[in-house]
Design an enzyme around this catalytic site. Structure first.
Site, PDB file in Angstrom:
ATOM      1  N   ASP A   1       0.085   2.428   8.247  1.00 15.49           N
ATOM      2  CA  ASP A   1      -0.400   1.664   9.402  1.00 15.49           C
ATOM      3  C   ASP A   1       0.444   1.802  10.669  1.00 15.49           C
ATOM      4  O   ASP A   1      -0.022   1.468  11.755  1.00 15.49           O
ATOM      5  CB  ASP A   1      -0.489   0.175   9.044  1.00 15.49           C
ATOM      6  CG  ASP A   1      -1.567  -0.113   8.015  1.00 15.49           C
ATOM      7  OD1 ASP A   1      -2.473   0.724   7.863  1.00 15.49           O
ATOM      8  OD2 ASP A   1      -1.493  -1.167   7.360  1.00 15.49           O
TER       9      ASP A   1
ATOM     10  N   GLY B   1       0.842  -1.205   0.000  1.00 18.19           N
ATOM     11  CA  GLY B   1       0.000   0.000   0.000  1.00 18.19           C
ATOM     12  C   GLY B   1       0.871   1.247   0.000  1.00 18.19           C
ATOM     13  O   GLY B   1       1.827   1.332   0.769  1.00 18.19           O
TER      14      GLY B   1
ATOM     15  N   ARG C   1       1.197  -5.259  -5.112  1.00 23.29           N
ATOM     16  CA  ARG C   1       1.412  -6.364  -4.170  1.00 23.29           C
ATOM     17  C   ARG C   1       1.652  -7.603  -5.034  1.00 23.29           C
ATOM     18  O   ARG C   1       0.922  -7.850  -5.990  1.00 23.29           O
ATOM     19  CB  ARG C   1       0.177  -6.567  -3.293  1.00 23.29           C
ATOM     20  CG  ARG C   1      -0.170  -5.349  -2.431  1.00 23.29           C
ATOM     21  CD  ARG C   1      -1.295  -5.711  -1.469  1.00 23.29           C
ATOM     22  NE  ARG C   1      -2.014  -4.541  -0.976  1.00 23.29           N
ATOM     23  CZ  ARG C   1      -1.679  -3.839   0.099  1.00 23.29           C
ATOM     24  NH1 ARG C   1      -0.638  -4.184   0.800  1.00 23.29           N
ATOM     25  NH2 ARG C   1      -2.412  -2.802   0.484  1.00 23.29           N
TER      26      ARG C   1
HETATM   27  O1  F6P Z   1      -1.347  -1.402   4.537  1.00 27.87           O
HETATM   28  C1  F6P Z   1      -1.919  -0.191   4.196  1.00 27.87           C
HETATM   29  C2  F6P Z   1      -3.400  -0.301   4.031  1.00 27.87           C
HETATM   30  O2  F6P Z   1      -3.879   0.966   3.661  1.00 27.87           O
HETATM   31  C3  F6P Z   1      -4.178  -0.850   5.214  1.00 27.87           C
HETATM   32  O3  F6P Z   1      -4.438   0.088   6.227  1.00 27.87           O
HETATM   33  C4  F6P Z   1      -5.452  -1.309   4.545  1.00 27.87           C
HETATM   34  O4  F6P Z   1      -6.095  -2.294   5.311  1.00 27.87           O
HETATM   35  C5  F6P Z   1      -4.950  -1.856   3.246  1.00 27.87           C
HETATM   36  O5  F6P Z   1      -3.728  -1.210   2.979  1.00 27.87           O
HETATM   37  C6  F6P Z   1      -5.885  -1.672   2.077  1.00 27.87           C
HETATM   38  O6  F6P Z   1      -5.310  -2.267   0.964  1.00 27.87           O
HETATM   39  P1  F6P Z   1      -5.834  -2.084  -0.530  1.00 27.87           P
HETATM   40  O7  F6P Z   1      -5.471  -0.701  -0.975  1.00 27.87           O
HETATM   41  O8  F6P Z   1      -5.116  -3.137  -1.287  1.00 27.87           O
HETATM   42  O9  F6P Z   1      -7.316  -2.258  -0.460  1.00 27.87           O
END
Ligand code: F6P
Length: 319
Positions: free
Chosen positions: A127, A11, A72
């Site tokens: 986070d 993220g 990711r």
């Molecule tokens: O790890 C960062 C984060 O923003 C978390 O707080 C959240 O749960 C997650 O990524 C959301 O991920 P994505 O953008 O893949 O939905």
């Protein structure tokens, strides 16, 4: 060492660009060639690699997101995929890698280190859930975004005598909820690290009502439960006008705060120094305003701990 590379993964977080800039400029300052790997480990495996110059990182220190893009790649746990990444690094003559990201990104950096390739991890995630550092890049900006939202919601909550449930990010870590809830004056803060019963929440709301309090702010981390579900449970049990606001990805964007830019600049530069000192397999962090580094292998095996004193303070101030 003559050539290093940098990538952002997982993220994105505000301040990643400032960290990239620091890596590139610090590297060039020390006569290194610096390469950017686009789209995280995905781009590494696919050879999406380009040389960066001083100008490539001009005008980005104030921008959110990451100019290198992010992705990711869960498949990077597979040793075959790791070897493909390693081959790309060798093909480009790259001898060291700075990985900016969170826990998953650190696992990738650790895997490459175990294959003999020096990597340094820089904590970039909103986070604040990486051990070995008190703060991660992006956390300060994210909590300021949340506080801004809480302040605005409070205005309308008080005008309409409403109870607001504000859902913030944080699947496993409650730092965003805790810090923004405390600084935003929330009456209730719900975090994954500390379970609260619905009865307790209702008791607190009722006590507030008896004291003449007509509106209320509840901040809930997404890892506890969804804001919508919590609001439904509250509506079944109390006579209040309950509304929900899910802040979502606005928490990940925006211009980084001064604190995040400063932190990112210090951490990015230190990562390059570590590579130059021949110290791969490390992760940089900040502890008591001093830049530190630890073995990445240790960091990924130590769960982040939330500060219990802040939990206690938040409870004391929201009686
Ligand atoms: O790890 C960062 C984060 O923003 C978390 O707080 C959240 O749960 C997650 O990524 C959301 O991920 P994505 O953008 O893949 O939905």
């Amino acid at each position: 060492m003559k050539k290093i590379a940098v990538l952002t993964s997982g993220g994105d977080s505000p301040g990643m660009n400032a960290a990239i800039r620091a890596v590139v400029r610090k590297g060039i300052y020390h006569d290194l060639e610096v390469y950017g790997i686009y789209h995280g480990f995905h781009g590494l495996v696919n050879g999406n690699i380009e040389k960066l110059e001083l100008g490539s990182v001009g005008d980005i220190i104030h921008r959110g997101g990451t100019i290198l893009r992010s992705a990711r790649l869960p498949e990077f746990v597979n040793p075959e995929v790791q070897k493909e990444g390693l081959e790309q690094l060798h093909k480009h003559g790259i001898e060291g890698l700075v990985v900016i990201g969170g826990d998953g990104s650190y696992r990738g950096a650790n895997a490459l280190t175990n294959l003999g390739f020096p990597c340094v991890g820089v904590p970039g995630t909103i986070d604040n859930d990486i051990s070995g550092t008190e703060f991660t890049i992006g956390f300060d900006t994210a909590i300021n975004t949340v506080i801004d939202a809480i302040d605005k919601i409070r205005d309308t909550a008080s005008s309409h005598d409403r109870t607001f449930v504000i859902e913030v990010m944080g699947r496993g870590a409650g730092d965003i909820a805790l810090w923004s809830g405390l600084a935003g004056g929330a009456e209730t803060i719900l975090i994954p690290e500390e379970k609260e019963t619905i009865d307790n929440i209702i008791d607190r709301l009722n006590r507030g009502k008896q004291r003449g309090k007509r509106h209320s702010i509840i901040v809930v981390a997404e890892g506890v439960m969804s804001g919508v579900k919590l609001a439904e449970q509250l509506k079944e049990r109390i006579d209040a006008d309950v509304r929900v606001s899910v802040l979502g990805h606005i928490q990940r964007g925006g211009s980084p705060s001064a604190t995040d830019r400063f932190l990112a600049s210090r951490l990015g530069a230190r990562a390059v120094e570590l590579l130059l000192e021949g110290k791969g397999g490390r992760a940089v962090g900040i502890v008591k305003n001093t830049i530190v580094d630890h073995a990445i292998s240790e960091i990924i095996n130590q769960p982040h701990k939330i500060d219990n004193e802040i939990i206690r303070l938040a409870k004391e101030l929201s009686i």
